[in-house]
Write an enzyme that holds these catalytic residues in place. Structure first.
Site, PDB file in Angstrom:
ATOM      1  N   CYS A  49       0.834  -1.205   0.000  1.00 39.44           N
ATOM      2  CA  CYS A  49       0.000   0.000   0.000  1.00 39.44           C
ATOM      3  C   CYS A  49       0.869   1.255   0.000  1.00 39.44           C
ATOM      4  CB  CYS A  49      -0.893  -0.015   1.239  1.00 39.44           C
ATOM      5  SG  CYS A  49      -1.980   1.418   1.383  1.00 39.44           S
ATOM      6  N   CYS A  51      -0.524   4.381   0.684  1.00 41.30           N
ATOM      7  CA  CYS A  51      -1.346   5.433   1.275  1.00 41.30           C
ATOM      8  C   CYS A  51      -0.511   6.313   2.197  1.00 41.30           C
ATOM      9  CB  CYS A  51      -2.527   4.836   2.043  1.00 41.30           C
ATOM     10  SG  CYS A  51      -2.114   4.141   3.660  1.00 41.30           S
ATOM     11  N   HIS A  63      -6.109   4.946   5.700  1.00 43.68           N
ATOM     12  CA  HIS A  63      -5.635   3.695   5.097  1.00 43.68           C
ATOM     13  C   HIS A  63      -6.799   2.885   4.530  1.00 43.68           C
ATOM     14  CE1 HIS A  63      -3.692  -0.149   4.423  1.00 43.68           C
ATOM     15  NE2 HIS A  63      -4.712  -0.681   5.069  1.00 43.68           N
TER      16      HIS A  63
END
Length: 379
Positions: free
Chosen positions: A313, A315, A344
């Site tokens: 990820c 983010c 998130h």
């Protein structure tokens, strides 16, 4: 509003919805900002960090507070909240279900007893639109009669009859406003009901699409009354049965659904739009979504874990903070946790939708779906 269907792969669809405030690329997940704010986040988070093109607000809650007078004075919810992209508002039908101890529906309206101060309020199809006019919603939902499942066939039929009648009243009222040159940038969606009974779903869909005539047309159609007690497979089967009865050239919105798996399965069945409180609610309760499944950040195993929530990820949270730090914030009951966890989870949902769109456009939707489940099985 303009809807452009750009690609299909099986039943899965990629499209754009253009409103007065933004261009929405579908499939799309709409973060829920019930009272004009996505919990734990502000407009800058939504616009700059998550790059959302649409969020959802709730007519019932915004009517009670801050109220239509304040919203009108402040220039509508866009100006009031600082969120300048598209806003969809629900009609209050779900609150009649979720707050059933404080509400009662009859043939003409839903009567609410405010959960805040006990005051009585009567929601008619016309009043619901008037409230949404004050809010300034880009997409407005008609008032519907939502029921929980299982339910007797007589009650489901009653729900369909009321919802169809209220949708017709809403369409006539909104068309009259637009003939006067008002609310030209606000768009109206009807809501299909019918439980999980195929015959009832077909009946509801055909009754609502049959209301489209001449210059009076719904701008899109929603599938409501699901994720209210039925099993997931029953929901999937109902959506699969219902979508073919909806127009190809208008958006299809599945209301209040759901898990990442729900999104993937219903994109596969022809749905364009989704909303759910799950990503932010689960974040606040310590459950984080990842490419390999769910993470319970409360676990002792994460006390000194230096990894991000999800190594795959990118983010805001995963680029800056460790599982250990999120674990600490949660255990210490620090408010910062709510923001970082919500960022998130919403980033995960929005990225999942963007990946789905790209896969449909490229003609490899089945591979994307297979990869989604494969990562979970591998973990």
């Amino acid at each position: 509003m303009k809807f452009e269907l750009q690609a299909t792969d099986g039943r899965a669809r990629a499209a754009t919805i253009t409103t007065a405030h933004s261009t929405i690329k579908t499939p799309v997940f709409m973060p829920v900002g019930t009272v004009g704010s996505v919990k734990g986040l502000d407009a800058t988070d939504m616009l700059e960090l998550l790059e959302t093109e649409i969020i959802l607000g709730n007519t019932y809650h915004l009517y009670l507070r801050p109220g239509t007078e304040v919203l009108e004075k402040m220039g509508g919810l866009h100006a009031f909240s600082g969120y300048g992209k598209s806003i969809l508002t629900d009609s209050g039908g779900f609150q009649a279900y979720s707050l059933s101890k404080n509400s009662k529906a009859d043939e003409d309206a839903i009567v609410f007893k405010s959960h805040i101060d006990g005051s009585k309020h009567t929601f008619t199809p016309q009043l619901v639109l008037d409230i949404q006019y004050h809010i300034g919603s880009d997409i407005m939902m008609v008032l519907d009669d939502l029921i929980g499942l299982p339910a007797p066939k007589k009650r489901i039929q009653q729900s369909i009859d009321r919802t169809t009648r209220w949708a017709d009243q809403s369409l006539q009222y909104h068309a009259a406003k637009q003939r006067e040159g008002k609310q030209l940038n606000q768009n109206l969606f009807a809501i299909v009901q019918g439980g999980i009974d195929p015959e009832f779903r077909q009946l509801s869909a055909q009754a609502l699409t049959g209301l489209d005539s001449g210059g009076q047309r719904f701008d899109g159609f929603a599938i409501g009354g699901l994720s209210v007690g039925e099993e997931a497979q029953a929901m999937y089967d109902t959506v699969e049965w219902t979508t073919p009865f909806l127009p190809v050239d208008k958006p299809r919105y599945l209301m209040g659904v759901g898990t990442p798996e729900d999104l993937i399965e219903n994109i596969d069945r022809g749905v364009d739009m989704f909303d759910c409180v799950m990503p932010t609610r689960n974040a606040r309760n310590g459950t984080l979504f990842t490419s390999f499944g769910r993470v319970n950040i409360k676990k002792k195993a994460f006390v000194d874990d230096q990894n991000p929530i999800d190594p795959a990820c990118d983010c805001y949270t995963c680029r800056r903070y460790s599982r250990a730090y999120l674990n600490h914030l949660f255990r210490a009951k620090e408010l910062t946790y709510f923001r970082l966890a919500s960022l998130h989870n919403l980033h995960y949902y929005l990225t999942l939708m963007r990946g789905a769109r790209e896969a449909i456009l490229n003609g490899n939707w089945e591979e994307y779906k297979k990869d989604f489940y494969g990562k979970r099985e591998a973990e």
